[in-house]
Design an enzyme around this catalytic site. Structure first.
Site, PDB file in Angstrom:
ATOM      1  N   GLY A  10     -30.698  -5.378 -38.682  1.00  0.00           N
ATOM      2  CA  GLY A  10     -29.531  -5.702 -37.880  1.00  0.00           C
ATOM      3  C   GLY A  10     -28.471  -6.412 -38.702  1.00  0.00           C
ATOM      4  O   GLY A  10     -28.660  -6.703 -39.891  1.00  0.00           O
ATOM      5  N   PHE A  11     -27.363  -6.711 -38.073  1.00  0.00           N
ATOM      6  CA  PHE A  11     -26.216  -7.321 -38.754  1.00  0.00           C
ATOM      7  C   PHE A  11     -26.594  -8.659 -39.399  1.00  0.00           C
ATOM      8  O   PHE A  11     -26.528  -8.830 -40.622  1.00  0.00           O
ATOM      9  CB  PHE A  11     -25.091  -7.482 -37.737  1.00  0.00           C
ATOM     10  N   TYR A 152     -27.271 -10.799 -20.411  1.00  0.00           N
ATOM     11  CA  TYR A 152     -27.600 -11.085 -21.813  1.00  0.00           C
ATOM     12  C   TYR A 152     -27.760 -12.581 -22.028  1.00  0.00           C
ATOM     13  O   TYR A 152     -28.760 -13.049 -22.585  1.00  0.00           O
ATOM     14  CB  TYR A 152     -26.494 -10.532 -22.717  1.00  0.00           C
ATOM     15  N   LYS A 156     -31.214 -14.949 -23.003  1.00  0.00           N
ATOM     16  CA  LYS A 156     -31.276 -15.861 -24.146  1.00  0.00           C
ATOM     17  C   LYS A 156     -31.592 -17.290 -23.705  1.00  0.00           C
ATOM     18  O   LYS A 156     -32.364 -17.998 -24.368  1.00  0.00           O
ATOM     19  CB  LYS A 156     -29.948 -15.816 -24.922  1.00  0.00           C
TER      20      LYS A 156
END
Length: 333
Positions: A10-11, A152, A156
């Protein structure tokens, strides 16, 4: 050290893995290379990591039964940095089930694995989105985060609470870091900088939400991963806070740390830096605020500085210039 990094293609996972490898550490990477965005970009990142002899990659979903526990038994890493997640505020409105699987089930699988096979320090990515409807800024880690504006953000915040219970019950040293609007080279194509750059270079209009009245604590990715690297050795211990700003739990080796630039920037100023770098002006279509979004973010990074001595240092024009140079080269534009 030997470090297990979830979401290594991933980034942020790519940049952190590269930094650790460059420092001489071994990295065990696990990534499912899902098709949420361009898989070719993820493969290109993974190929660059695989050029290092200290890197070992595993293609798998972290929520697969027994996967992470098996990897911990086999590899015996010193630390784990958990970055694998389904990202994106707006996509969580369209496909919430994917967030249940990746963010909640995946984190639960990791907590169970570390309970069975302990490590020195477990570090887990969270997000500034957990601050939700809070309006008092800058955001402090000790502020309430009970009003998430997207699913989202809710997942988290749930992982932070799940982690606290495991840290308390099983004495697992655990640090959660809340990221603030990360951008930079090798960034995700669904994020605003890539969407803006692609449209500008192709002569297409860009959508500017809330009519441009947005402020973001834009954080350059290399600053971010330096913060993560330094936090790896800032292992939380009950009863040993580092100062009044510490979010350390009174009953668990569990801490939450903001990682941001501590300097909110107007969205139109960010776009202006991109226009200046590309030498092209964007055609802007002004839009209303999107569901789940917030008008501003701003990190209080006192705790990060107390723990690591790091202060994010890349000004937006400099970071945007680095990003734009990479974007043009990678996409041939």
């Amino acid at each position: 050290m030997k470090v297990l990094v979830t979401g290594s293609a991933g980034f942020v996972g790519y940049h952190l893995s590269l930094r650790l490898l460059s420092a001489g550490h071994e990295v065990i990477g696990v990534d499912a290379l899902t098709d949420y965005y361009d898989v070719a970009l993820k493969k290109a990142r993974e190929d660059r990591l695989s050029a290092h002899t200290g890197y070992k990659a595993r293609r798998a979903r972290i929520e697969a039964p027994g996967l992470l526990r098996g990897m911990l038994v086999e590899e015996r890493p010193d630390m784990v940095v958990h970055l694998a997640a389904q990202a994106g505020v707006r996509y969580s409105i369209e496909a919430p089930a994917t967030y249940m699987a990746a963010n909640l089930q995946g984190t639960f699988a990791l907590l169970e694995a570390v309970r069975a096979v302990p490590v020195r320090h477990l570090l887990i990515a969270s997000t500034s989105s957990v601050y939700g409807a809070n309006t008092q800024m800058p955001y402090k880690e000790t502020d309430k985060a009970d009003t998430p504006m997207s699913f989202y953000a809710a997942t988290k915040k749930a992982t932070e609470a799940m982690g606290h219970s495991y840290a308390h019950l099983y004495d697992i040293p655990m640090t959660f870091f809340r990221f603030f609007t990360v951008y930079g080279t090798w960034g995700r194509p669904d994020m605003a900088p890539s969407l803006f750059a692609d449209a500008i270079l192709r002569g297409e209009p860009i959508r500017v939400f809330n009519h441009g009245d947005m402020r973001r604590d834009f954080t350059y990715v290399e600053d971010l991963v330096e913060g993560i690297e330094r936090l790896m050795e800032a292992i939380p211990k009950v009863g040993q806070p580092v100062g009044e700003a510490d979010s350390l739990s009174p009953v668990a080796p569990h801490r939450i740390v903001n990682i941001g630039n501590a300097e909110p920037v107007q969205l139109l100023d960010f776009i202006g830096s991109l226009e200046a770098t590309l030498g092209m002006e964007a055609e802007k279509v002004m839009m209303d605020m999107q569901p789940g979004d917030v008008p501003a973010t701003w990190a209080d990074t006192t705790l990060l500085r107390d723990l690591t001595g790091v202060a994010m240092g890349t000004p937006v024009p400099e970071g945007v210039a680095k990003f734009a140079e990479w974007f043009r080269e990678y996409h041939g534009l």
